[in-house]
Design a protein around this motif. Structure first.
Motif, PDB file in Angstrom:
ATOM      1  N   THR A 235      -0.523  -0.192  23.843  1.00  0.00           N
ATOM      2  CA  THR A 235       0.770   0.072  24.586  1.00  0.00           C
ATOM      3  C   THR A 235       0.770  -0.531  26.041  1.00  0.00           C
ATOM      4  N   THR A 236      -0.412  -1.031  26.495  1.00  0.00           N
ATOM      5  CA  THR A 236      -0.471  -1.830  27.790  1.00  0.00           C
ATOM      6  C   THR A 236      -1.382  -2.914  27.769  1.00  0.00           C
ATOM      7  N   GLY A 237      -1.163  -3.757  28.872  1.00  0.00           N
ATOM      8  CA  GLY A 237      -2.148  -4.803  29.039  1.00  0.00           C
ATOM      9  C   GLY A 237      -1.832  -6.095  28.030  1.00  0.00           C
ATOM     10  N   LYS A 238      -2.860  -6.894  27.984  1.00  0.00           N
ATOM     11  CA  LYS A 238      -2.647  -7.985  27.206  1.00  0.00           C
ATOM     12  C   LYS A 238      -2.407  -7.932  25.551  1.00  0.00           C
ATOM     13  N   TYR A 239      -2.904  -6.549  25.403  1.00  0.00           N
ATOM     14  CA  TYR A 239      -2.619  -6.079  23.742  1.00  0.00           C
ATOM     15  C   TYR A 239      -1.502  -5.382  23.613  1.00  0.00           C
ATOM     16  N   ASN A 240      -0.557  -5.265  24.494  1.00  0.00           N
ATOM     17  CA  ASN A 240       0.613  -4.345  24.208  1.00  0.00           C
ATOM     18  C   ASN A 240       1.155  -4.849  23.032  1.00  0.00           C
ATOM     19  N   GLY A 241       1.473  -3.831  22.276  1.00  0.00           N
ATOM     20  CA  GLY A 241       2.327  -4.272  20.987  1.00  0.00           C
ATOM     21  C   GLY A 241       1.507  -4.769  19.738  1.00  0.00           C
ATOM     22  N   SER A 242       0.233  -4.738  20.096  1.00  0.00           N
ATOM     23  CA  SER A 242      -0.692  -5.135  18.690  1.00  0.00           C
ATOM     24  C   SER A 242      -1.432  -3.829  18.423  1.00  0.00           C
ATOM     25  N   SER A 243      -1.911  -3.907  17.220  1.00  0.00           N
ATOM     26  CA  SER A 243      -2.863  -2.795  16.673  1.00  0.00           C
ATOM     27  C   SER A 243      -3.997  -3.377  15.674  1.00  0.00           C
ATOM     28  N   ILE A 244      -5.054  -2.531  15.908  1.00  0.00           N
ATOM     29  CA  ILE A 244      -6.048  -2.621  14.803  1.00  0.00           C
ATOM     30  C   ILE A 244      -6.158  -1.687  13.816  1.00  0.00           C
ATOM     31  N   ALA A 245      -6.571  -1.662  12.537  1.00  0.00           N
ATOM     32  CA  ALA A 245      -6.792  -0.749  11.771  1.00  0.00           C
ATOM     33  C   ALA A 245      -8.250  -0.576  11.347  1.00  0.00           C
ATOM     34  N   ILE A 246      -8.580   0.575  11.628  1.00  0.00           N
ATOM     35  CA  ILE A 246     -10.286   1.272  11.475  1.00  0.00           C
ATOM     36  C   ILE A 246     -10.287   2.071  10.177  1.00  0.00           C
ATOM     37  N   MET A 247     -11.173   1.878   9.558  1.00  0.00           N
ATOM     38  CA  MET A 247     -11.466   2.726   8.331  1.00  0.00           C
ATOM     39  C   MET A 247     -13.001   2.889   7.956  1.00  0.00           C
ATOM     40  N   GLY A 248     -13.416   4.049   7.831  1.00  0.00           N
ATOM     41  CA  GLY A 248     -14.701   4.349   7.339  1.00  0.00           C
ATOM     42  C   GLY A 248     -15.361   5.614   7.314  1.00  0.00           C
ATOM     43  N   HIS A 249     -16.543   5.794   7.291  1.00  0.00           N
ATOM     44  CA  HIS A 249     -17.429   6.742   7.013  1.00  0.00           C
ATOM     45  C   HIS A 249     -17.862   7.146   8.471  1.00  0.00           C
ATOM     46  N   ASN A 250     -17.699   8.354   9.350  1.00  0.00           N
ATOM     47  CA  ASN A 250     -17.945   8.864  10.432  1.00  0.00           C
ATOM     48  C   ASN A 250     -18.877  10.070  10.419  1.00  0.00           C
ATOM     49  N   ALA A 251     -20.115   9.884  10.348  1.00  0.00           N
ATOM     50  CA  ALA A 251     -21.179  11.074  10.341  1.00  0.00           C
ATOM     51  C   ALA A 251     -21.378  11.637  11.715  1.00  0.00           C
ATOM     52  N   VAL A 252     -20.467  12.573  11.974  1.00  0.00           N
ATOM     53  CA  VAL A 252     -20.144  13.016  13.359  1.00  0.00           C
ATOM     54  C   VAL A 252     -21.392  13.092  14.344  1.00  0.00           C
TER      55      VAL A 252
END
Length: 172
Positions: free
Chosen positions: A108-125
């Motif tokens: 929502t700020t800076g040079k990536y404002n309005g962009s997104s990335i999708a992350i998915m996966g296993h997270n062994a905390v």
């Protein structure tokens, strides 16, 4: 006539330059993900549970919806807000505390404002470094692929609140 058309198709294919790793753009992002489950204004809300969730040592079956702040540094209130992590995580491990993460980092700020990335996966905390896949993106991250490495910065075992450092490596 057909052989001439075939010749031109083969010629066009032969002269096409394949995209190589050296011609791809690589981006490294470092953000801090703040998962607040306690207090009057949580950013993570439990929305579903399985019949055995309450008796499970790993909370197996618990589904949580998130809208977590992403900041430039580890301090939630002292660092610049970069965006939000929106999605879900599900306690998917019966014998180990492991989450299935499904989230978008929405900038929502800076040079990536309005962009997104999708992350998915296993997270062994409780594993020191967890790796998840970057499976796409929007805006400047359209066609993104790569991986994200998560490292717990702080975890309050009483409240469940956590701050996690995400290093995201993206190729376009």
């Amino acid at each position: 006539m057909a052989s001439a058309a075939l010749f031109f198709v083969l010629l066009a294919l032969a002269t096409m330059q394949p995209q190589t790793a050296s011609s791809e753009k690589e981006t490294h992002l470092k953000v801090y993900w703040h998962d607040v489950v306690s207090g009057p204004d949580p950013t993570a809300v439990r929305v579903a549970r399985g019949a055995a969730t309450n008796t499970s040592k790993t909370a197996f079956g618990l589904v949580t919806v998130i809208d977590d702040p992403l900041t430039e540094g580890p301090g939630l209130n002292s660092s610049r807000l970069m965006g939000r992590a929106q999605g879900t995580y599900i306690a998917a491990g019966k014998d180990q505390l492991a989450m299935l993460m499904n989230m978008n980092f929405v900038f929502t700020t800076g040079k990536y404002n309005g962009s997104s990335i999708a992350i998915m996966g296993h997270n062994a905390v409780f594993t020191k470094v967890r790796e998840m896949a970057v499976i796409g993106g929007t805006g400047v991250f359209r066609w993104a692929r790569g991986y994200a490495q998560a490292r717990t910065h702080t975890l309050d075992l009483k409240t469940g609140d956590a701050t996690v450092e995400y290093n995201v490596f993206i190729r376009l």
